[in-house]
Design an enzyme around this catalytic site. Sequence first.
Site, mmCIF file in Angstrom:
data_model
loop_
_atom_site.group_PDB
_atom_site.id
_atom_site.type_symbol
_atom_site.label_atom_id
_atom_site.label_comp_id
_atom_site.label_asym_id
_atom_site.label_seq_id
_atom_site.Cartn_x
_atom_site.Cartn_y
_atom_site.Cartn_z
ATOM 1 N N ASN A 641 0.956 -1.357 0.018
ATOM 2 C CA ASN A 641 -0.243 -0.124 -0.025
ATOM 3 C C ASN A 641 0.840 1.204 -0.341
ATOM 4 O OD1 ASN A 641 -1.066 2.186 0.521
ATOM 5 N ND2 ASN A 641 -3.178 1.156 1.862
ATOM 6 N N GLU A 715 11.367 -0.099 9.737
ATOM 7 C CA GLU A 715 12.452 -0.083 10.623
ATOM 8 C C GLU A 715 13.658 1.572 9.020
ATOM 9 O OE1 GLU A 715 12.905 -1.289 13.788
ATOM 10 O OE2 GLU A 715 11.665 -2.520 12.354
#
Lengths: 748, 331
Positions: A641, A715
């Site tokens: 997405n 991260e």
Amino acid sequence: MSTPLVTNTIGKPINRVDGVEKVTGKAKYAAEFNVPDLAYGVVISSAITKGKIKSFDASDALSLEGVLQVFTHENRPKLAWFDISYKDQDAPPGAPFRPLHNATIKYSGQPIALVVAETFELARYAATLVRVEYEELTHETDLEANLHKARKPKHGVADLLKPPPPKPRGDFDRVYAEDPNKVAGRYVHSAEHHNPMELFATTVSYEKNGKLTIYDKTQGVTNSILYVTQVFNIPFSDVRVLSPYMGGGFGSGLRPQYQLFMAVMAARELKRSVRVSLTRQQMFTFGHRPATVQQVALGALADGSMNALYHDAMSETSKFEDYTEVVVNWGGQLYPPENVTLDYKLVPLDVYSPLDMRAPGGVTGMSALEVAMDELAYNLGMDPLQLRLKNYTDHDYNQNKPYSSKELRECYRQGAERFGWPSRNMEPRSMKKDHNLIGWGMATGMWEANQMPARAEAVLMVNGKLRVSSATADIGTGTYTIMTQIAADTLGLPISDVLFKLGDTDMPVAPISGGSWTAATVGTAVQTVCQEVGKSLLKLAKNMPDSLFKGAKWEDITFSDKHMRLKNDPNVAVSLQTLVDLNGGKAVRETSTGLPNALKQRNFSRATHSAVFVEVMVDEDLGTVKVTRAVTAVAGGRILNPKTARSQILGGMVWGLSKALEEESVMDHNFGRFMNHNLAEYHVAVNADIHDLDVIFVEEHDDVVNPLGVKGLGEIGIVGMPAAIANAIFHATGRRVRDLPIRLDALL
Amino acid sequence: MNSFTYFRTDAVDTAVRERASEPTAKFIAGGTNLLDLMKENVEHPTHLIDITRLPLTTISDNVDGGLRLGALVTNADTAYNEQVIQRYPLLSQAILAGASPQLRNMATDGGNLLQRTRCYYFYDTATPCNKREPGSGCSALNGYNRIHAILGASNHCIATHPSDMCVALAALEAEVRVTGSNGERTIPFADFHRLPGDTPNIDNTLEPGELITAIDLPARGFPEYFQYLKLRDRASYAFALVSVAAALEMEGGTITAARIALGGVAHKPWRKPEAEAALVGKPANKENFQAAAELLLAGAQGYEHNAFKIELAKRVIVRALGQAAKLEPTA
């Protein structure tokens, strides 16, 4: 065998499915679940750092009407005896901290008592009336002052996810000594605290039958239930933990925090519902990103070929656990020098155990390594990007395996182009506007692409809608949304026909949500279980009279537009509603496990990469730094997405800026206590600090990491940002700053 | 936070009487600092007198040509007031350099003067602090003192006053109107806040029970040549490491009047009349600004983590004066 996914919603910028709930306040967080007859607990924190509690005097507190109890180590209930019962899924080797265990004080701010009262205000006031006598011992909290005590970490299961540095290869000392071009530097990073907006809180609903329903702020309800059932010796069937929403985690919720212990203890003892919420000050009394001291040395031949790499780190840990993170391994994975020495040591101090915080170790190590790379480029008189390209490799020499995919070169190319890097004048202090020196810097980012086992359930309900669940977490990343997309595409349903639920121990088990593995881990479980539902539907289809699916195998079918279809003749179709109607009035329900394909994965190293380009303006007289623009190009596998993905990377970039220029948990070693323990003085980036941020997702196909091809993005957004900023500051000012954060006084 | 009783009135004399009747009472207006301090167990009033309904909420002209800011006008309404913007733009600029829109909407002008230091040790009841607990010691002296004073401090306290607004008010030579059991009086701004000495628990020269009713701005507002320049550890929502309120009057390139006040460096907004006098009659240039900066920082003393502020303050003064004199861009 998997049937190729028809991507209808995957890859599209779908709005968050939980967005409306969140912005309208309907989404409830742990401290917002109101249950009848709720009592409130307030934690008392130790005022000293090391020593013993000599005595408590709670008489004034207890004399107040409405104060129910003051729990201390003296009157706490009997608890599990062995350390193993206190170990959670993210526990490092050692003996976990046990709240209210005994009179010993191990760190400043340690929870030493819980005051429970009829109202929060009363409990808070009563807590100020409890008098504590201490016997104080000398503490050690200063990393720099205790570096001589550095030692190798203890080994444990944590090594699996956080491998210790590999053995040295080649002969660093000899080759480095002979290298014509070399740099060496020492890098000091401060401790930092996660400081999610939502404070840690637990509401325990004490049910009539004595069972507990626990609303906890956690990155893994499974972790919480394991902790509670083991520590308090309660059967699983008597506890349910829910955490449908989390107001930010960043790693702070990877371990059960002490408010969970406190709330459960009080609820069981008082036989009533209890809520315990920490204060912002208390948010500085558990895990944090450890302070570190690193040394990096790089050597290269005159053409820029790196042949020598040294990286060591000394990092603080507590005196009861060996918290480790991967700080020094990255250079050996990212670059190909043949002579590599990596070393990682711990310095145990009188602090709480550090805790994974966004890109733990990665952003620490890369913030040193990539500054050293910049320094080496200047030493060579070579463009910093060219130096990276000169030393580019598709092979991980630490593991001696090829990467399953590594489109970092494309990150460099697209990022540089978008930023305008090719027009850069390499000379420091070569760009100026009024009082401002302008600098451009770049750095590489890297993080692992891991996958864990997880379970999920999918139910195609009699109304033709799909409900999918897994006991994972959405820590703000978009898990709800991407799992909905995966489920919808796997069975050819519109988003509106899919309901994905998470954060409930009544659901199939999933690991803690961290390490950027949730998309790959839970995504695979969701895809797998939806495929199981699909297979059951195929059986139902075959049993239809005159079924055109009679001879069809799983590989022959596809799902789209609410129908099951034959791949080679999509007009042969049957609606999912028709199929579920054939199931005797019952829903079609499957539970299944998504497992990493170890056989496939073992031959490869798996990682995400990024290239970061930054422009700064530094006031020549005043030292203020403004990051005027930044571009991050990410190779993170398939982007499920682009909207939630972009948010993830933007958040990482903002935090990277914050880390580079602002964040520091300041400890006063006279007291062994973090002193800037509020959001006025612990500075995180604010809107006014943030200017033009740009994110590029580079195409990257990878069928090794998992069938979806996703690598996770939690991260990678932060990793390269601090080094790119530090390098841009060098380009602007000619000053090489190796310590973080870089505040104006470093540049005066 | 302890339990307290609550009283509200719409009359100034009632509020003052109520306050006189209970020595451990406090007035509360916006509460943006007091409530935090109560939650942190630093302040323990037994009785709160809500003054938000007192008729002190207007900005009006004074007969001497100045402007009166009612004590209960919010910081936001002051900063965006047309008269303030036209006649005292330095004040508007300083207010908008502080806090956040939400806080400025709640915080009042009177309360701004009374906000307490942001010293870490003052806020943490587990550590000694002479300001919070007289005689317990100053932890900042040998502790973490990045945000602490370099001027006018004592061995008992090196805290700073955190306000931005007050730095501008000091430069503008405002007056503080107060009322108490002994009647009304006016305190020149330079005398309102005090240095810590050996009683750092006392921030200002208000007598116990006195209520600020207004802040009077004199007619002279330096609307032409002014600059409030604030240096801090992030671009917004942080207290000043060093701030400068600079105001000039000029004829041609010559300075005819100068005011310079510093924030973030002392227990009160810091002024040095001789530094200002030294600029009068001189051309506006960097050398003269530098000389003024040296005079302002005379006697400055740095501690382990804040010595950089001495040089930084000088540079900020030079920059702010340059900007006030329109010799330098303000962006």
